[in-house]
Design an enzyme around this catalytic site. Structure first.
Site, PDB file in Angstrom:
ATOM      1  N   ARG A  91      -2.930 -10.361   4.764  1.00  0.00           N
ATOM      2  CA  ARG A  91      -3.317 -10.454   3.350  1.00  0.00           C
ATOM      3  C   ARG A  91      -2.204  -9.829   2.514  1.00  0.00           C
ATOM      4  NH1 ARG A  91      -6.046  -7.204  -0.423  1.00  0.00           N
ATOM      5  NH2 ARG A  91      -7.491  -8.330  -1.806  1.00  0.00           N
ATOM      6  N   LYS A 133       0.823  -1.210   0.000  1.00  0.00           N
ATOM      7  CA  LYS A 133       0.000   0.000   0.000  1.00  0.00           C
ATOM      8  C   LYS A 133       0.856   1.259   0.000  1.00  0.00           C
ATOM      9  CE  LYS A 133      -4.303  -2.029   1.427  1.00  0.00           C
ATOM     10  NZ  LYS A 133      -5.468  -2.028   2.337  1.00  0.00           N
TER      11      LYS A 133
END
Length: 293
Positions: free
Chosen positions: A262, A221
């Protein structure tokens, strides 16, 4: 203290690894690399072989500013991939905000529904999940990708996220979803600036008051890219070069007792969480007393 595990999902005695299978043309991290269903299946099987405990198949990009596909298009993208991976023996999750996609994916073999909206995007989702009896991820969410960053305003991000997740857990329970089916996710990057994400990671143990297993999705991210900005060019680290930073987050999250991480890079993460567990930082041993993951 008895460990709490979502029903019907793997119990390896350590933090689980969820491998990401994006069947989208516009993912921020892999840019449609696995958009073709056959390639997505092959990629999922590779992640499975590398040690993924769960494969998370998604047909809608949730990067900031992303446009939503139609329901028909999302179904076209995910169903064949879910079906093939489940047939191959993988534990499959479907990453969707739509009840219709969720139920069709469960019928195709999905064992878990990962809803980044926590049931807010589709009012039919919570009643549906109550009927399926499948595990359900409730993520912290403040709106669709096109405008979510305008909602990144908090008094205290950890307290606010915990309070808003508690409201979604309560709504899920009221809808009839069994307590042992609920998983929470703080929603890193969703209506959150970089500092919000770092505060949430530093406050993961505070999510223990919810009494639910915690899923953390930090993979590649932008807040990691900004941390790793090239000092010469001033450019953030590209998404595909953020896996080492992601693994560091996974280790630290595992040490704090999260149920699952994840990630895109399964091989290194699978090794990292095994080392964390063997080191003696077992999840159940590191949580606050009231936690029941």
């Amino acid at each position: 203290m008895t460990a709490l595990h979502p029903r019907g999902l793997p119990r390896p005695g350590r933090t689980l690894v969820m491998g990401i299978v994006n069947v989208t043309p516009d993912s921020f991290s892999d840019g449609g690399r696995w958009f073709d269903p056959e390639r997505a299946v092959a990629h999922g099987l590779t992640l499975f072989d590398e040690g993924a405990d769960i494969l998370d198949v998604g047909g809608e990009s949730t990067r900031p500013g992303a446009a939503r596909p139609s329901v028909e298009e999302e179904l076209r993208r995910v169903l064949p991939v879910v079906r093939e991976l489940a047939t191959a023996g993988a534990t499959v999750s479907v990453d969707t905000m739509r009840a219709e996609v969720a139920v069709r994916a469960v019928e195709a073999g999905a064992a878990l529904v990962n809803d980044v909206s926590g049931g807010l995007a589709d009012p039919a989702m919570l009643p549906l999940m109550a009927r399926t009896g499948k595990p359900y991820v409730v993520m912290h969410w403040r709106g669709h990708s096109a405008g979510m960053q305008a909602n990144a305003v908090y008094d205290d991000v950890v307290t606010d996220v915990v309070d808003e997740l508690r409201a979604r857990v309560d709504a899920a329970l009221e809808a009839g979803i069994p307590a042992d089916c609920l998983i929470v996710d703080p929603g890193l990057g969703f209506a959150k600036h970089a500092e919000h994400n770092w505060r949430l990671l530093g406050g993961l143990r505070e999510l223990a008051v919810l009494g639910r297993p915690v899923l953390v999705g930090a993979a590649r991210k932008s807040f990691l890219g900004h941390l790793l900005t090239d000092p010469g060019t001033g450019r953030p680290r590209p998404a595909h070069l953020r896996d080492a930073a992601t693994s560091a987050v996974s280790v630290l999250a595992a040490a704090q007792g999260v149920w699952c991480v994840r990630v895109h890079d399964v091989a290194s993460t699978a090794d990292a969480v095994r080392v964390t567990a063997r080191w003696g930082l077992e999840p159940a041993a590191t949580l606050l007393p009231e936690a029941r993951f």
